[in-house]
Scaffold this motif. Structure first.
Motif, mmCIF file in Angstrom:
data_model
loop_
_atom_site.group_PDB
_atom_site.id
_atom_site.type_symbol
_atom_site.label_atom_id
_atom_site.label_comp_id
_atom_site.label_asym_id
_atom_site.label_seq_id
_atom_site.Cartn_x
_atom_site.Cartn_y
_atom_site.Cartn_z
ATOM 1 N N LYS A 171 -15.921 115.287 30.314
ATOM 2 C CA LYS A 171 -16.454 116.283 31.244
ATOM 3 C C LYS A 171 -16.346 117.704 30.696
ATOM 4 O O LYS A 171 -17.248 118.500 30.858
ATOM 5 C CB LYS A 171 -15.720 116.191 32.581
ATOM 6 C CG LYS A 171 -16.257 117.132 33.620
ATOM 7 C CD LYS A 171 -15.558 116.971 34.956
ATOM 8 C CE LYS A 171 -16.111 118.007 35.932
ATOM 9 N NZ LYS A 171 -15.537 117.898 37.245
ATOM 10 N N THR A 172 -15.222 117.997 30.059
ATOM 11 C CA THR A 172 -14.972 119.348 29.562
ATOM 12 C C THR A 172 -14.670 119.326 28.070
ATOM 13 O O THR A 172 -13.865 118.520 27.613
ATOM 14 C CB THR A 172 -13.784 119.991 30.309
ATOM 15 O OG1 THR A 172 -14.108 120.073 31.697
ATOM 16 C CG2 THR A 172 -13.480 121.382 29.786
ATOM 17 N N ARG A 218 -26.585 129.399 40.158
ATOM 18 C CA ARG A 218 -26.548 127.954 40.002
ATOM 19 C C ARG A 218 -25.710 127.399 41.138
ATOM 20 O O ARG A 218 -25.095 128.149 41.888
ATOM 21 C CB ARG A 218 -25.931 127.584 38.639
ATOM 22 C CG ARG A 218 -26.739 128.066 37.445
ATOM 23 C CD ARG A 218 -27.777 127.048 37.101
ATOM 24 N NE ARG A 218 -28.663 127.525 36.058
ATOM 25 C CZ ARG A 218 -29.175 126.745 35.146
ATOM 26 N NH1 ARG A 218 -28.883 125.473 35.111
ATOM 27 N NH2 ARG A 218 -30.012 127.219 34.263
ATOM 28 N N TRP A 241 -22.567 129.934 41.006
ATOM 29 C CA TRP A 241 -22.201 130.283 39.639
ATOM 30 C C TRP A 241 -23.273 131.174 39.048
ATOM 31 O O TRP A 241 -24.464 130.949 39.223
ATOM 32 C CB TRP A 241 -22.052 129.036 38.777
ATOM 33 C CG TRP A 241 -20.919 128.159 39.189
ATOM 34 C CD1 TRP A 241 -19.904 128.452 40.047
ATOM 35 C CD2 TRP A 241 -20.694 126.822 38.760
ATOM 36 N NE1 TRP A 241 -19.056 127.387 40.167
ATOM 37 C CE2 TRP A 241 -19.513 126.371 39.385
ATOM 38 C CE3 TRP A 241 -21.357 125.965 37.910
ATOM 39 C CZ2 TRP A 241 -18.993 125.102 39.180
ATOM 40 C CZ3 TRP A 241 -20.849 124.699 37.706
ATOM 41 C CH2 TRP A 241 -19.674 124.284 38.334
ATOM 42 N N THR A 260 -22.113 112.696 29.800
ATOM 43 C CA THR A 260 -21.990 113.233 31.167
ATOM 44 C C THR A 260 -23.099 112.746 32.091
ATOM 45 O O THR A 260 -22.871 112.598 33.285
ATOM 46 C CB THR A 260 -21.958 114.777 31.174
ATOM 47 O OG1 THR A 260 -23.150 115.267 30.568
ATOM 48 C CG2 THR A 260 -20.741 115.300 30.445
ATOM 49 N N THR A 261 -24.281 112.475 31.569
ATOM 50 C CA THR A 261 -25.379 112.041 32.443
ATOM 51 C C THR A 261 -25.461 110.535 32.593
ATOM 52 O O THR A 261 -26.127 110.044 33.496
ATOM 53 C CB THR A 261 -26.740 112.563 31.935
ATOM 54 O OG1 THR A 261 -26.962 112.091 30.605
ATOM 55 C CG2 THR A 261 -26.785 114.082 31.971
ATOM 56 N N LYS A 321 -21.801 113.867 35.705
ATOM 57 C CA LYS A 321 -20.752 114.886 35.720
ATOM 58 C C LYS A 321 -21.324 116.236 35.287
ATOM 59 O O LYS A 321 -22.293 116.292 34.552
ATOM 60 C CB LYS A 321 -19.629 114.494 34.757
ATOM 61 C CG LYS A 321 -18.991 113.168 35.072
ATOM 62 C CD LYS A 321 -18.004 112.785 33.985
ATOM 63 C CE LYS A 321 -17.492 111.382 34.183
ATOM 64 N NZ LYS A 321 -16.662 110.943 33.079
ATOM 65 N N THR A 322 -20.686 117.291 35.735
ATOM 66 C CA THR A 322 -21.036 118.634 35.299
ATOM 67 C C THR A 322 -20.414 118.847 33.924
ATOM 68 O O THR A 322 -19.226 118.614 33.737
ATOM 69 C CB THR A 322 -20.483 119.682 36.283
ATOM 70 O OG1 THR A 322 -21.048 119.433 37.560
ATOM 71 C CG2 THR A 322 -20.816 121.087 35.845
ATOM 72 N N GLY A 358 -18.817 120.972 31.201
ATOM 73 C CA GLY A 358 -18.083 122.228 31.162
ATOM 74 C C GLY A 358 -17.474 122.478 29.803
ATOM 75 O O GLY A 358 -17.394 121.580 28.963
ATOM 76 N N TYR A 410 -19.154 126.317 33.345
ATOM 77 C CA TYR A 410 -20.233 125.330 33.400
ATOM 78 C C TYR A 410 -21.195 125.749 32.301
ATOM 79 O O TYR A 410 -21.500 126.937 32.150
ATOM 80 C CB TYR A 410 -20.898 125.400 34.783
ATOM 81 C CG TYR A 410 -22.265 124.790 34.864
ATOM 82 C CD1 TYR A 410 -22.465 123.423 34.716
ATOM 83 C CD2 TYR A 410 -23.380 125.588 35.112
ATOM 84 C CE1 TYR A 410 -23.724 122.867 34.810
ATOM 85 C CE2 TYR A 410 -24.650 125.040 35.216
ATOM 86 C CZ TYR A 410 -24.810 123.677 35.056
ATOM 87 O OH TYR A 410 -26.059 123.137 35.143
ATOM 88 N N THR A 459 -24.925 125.053 30.078
ATOM 89 C CA THR A 459 -26.247 124.447 30.049
ATOM 90 C C THR A 459 -27.126 125.225 29.068
ATOM 91 O O THR A 459 -26.920 126.428 28.879
ATOM 92 C CB THR A 459 -26.868 124.428 31.466
ATOM 93 O OG1 THR A 459 -28.050 123.635 31.446
ATOM 94 C CG2 THR A 459 -27.179 125.811 31.980
#
Length: 157
Positions: free
Chosen positions: A62-63, A92, A96, A116-117, A123-124, A126, A135, A137
Motif C-alpha cells: 500500500k505504501t 481529491r 486531499w 494496489t488495484t 488500495k490507495t 501512498g 497519496y 498518482t
C-alpha cells in the motif's frame, strides 16, 4: 549519510556552499513550502521545472518508503491536458490537495499499481517521504514517460 543528504538537497537549490553545511540543523525537503510552494492554486499551466527522482526502499502493498536519488528530470506542465489540470488542481477524495511532485521509475510504478488495484478491495497507493505520508498518482491521466524511464507523480495530503 545525513551529511550527504544535506549536501545534495542544498546543492539542488544553490542555497549554501558545501563548506557551510556544518551549520545546518535540518535537511530541506524538495517539498518544503519554503523551497517548492505547490498547491492547487499555484500549479502552472505551462513551463518546465526540474523534478527530483525518487526510488523505493520498501513497499508493503500500500505504501512505498521513498528516498531521493539525487537526479532531476525536466517536466513540462504544458503536457497536462485540461482534464489533467482540473484533476491536479481540484480536491481529491477526503479533501486531499496537491503538495508537490516527484518522479519515479515507470516500471516500478506499473508493478506497484498492479498490486494496489488487483486486491479484492483496491488500495490507495501512498508514499512516505521524510516521515510524511502522501497519496500519489501520475500527473497525466495517460501516464507519460519522461527522460526515458520516469513518470511524474503528484503528492497529495
Amino acid at each position: 549519510m545525513q551529511f550527504l543528504r544535506r549536501r545534495v538537497a542544498l546543492e539542488w537549490y544553490g542555497l549554501v556552499h558545501v563548506g557551510h553545511l556544518h551549520d545546518l540543523t535540518r535537511v530541506p525537503s524538495p517539498y518544503d513550502p519554503l523551497h517548492l510552494p505547490l498547491s492547487s492554486s499555484t500549479v502552472p499551466k505551462g513551463g518546465v521545472i526540474d523534478v527530483p527522482c525518487y526510488e523505493a526502499q520498501s513497499f508493503n502493498g500500500k505504501t512505498a518508503l521513498l528516498h531521493a536519488t539525487g537526479a532531476l528530470i525536466p517536466f513540462d506542465f504544458a503536457t497536462l491536458t485540461e482534464r489533467d489540470f482540473d484533476l491536479v488542481t481540484g480536491e481529491r477524495g477526503d479533501e486531499w490537495t496537491i503538495q508537490g511532485v516527484i518522479a519515479v521509475d515507470a516500471d516500478w510504478l506499473v508493478g506497484v499499481m498492479e498490486v494496489t488495484t488487483s486486491a479484492p478491495v483496491p488500495k490507495t497507493l501512498g508514499a512516505e517521504i521524510d516521515e510524511v505520508w502522501y497519496y500519489i498518482t501520475p500527473m497525466n491521466t495517460v501516464p507519460t514517460v519522461v527522460a526515458g524511464q520516469y513518470v511524474v507523480l503528484g503528492l497529495y495530503r
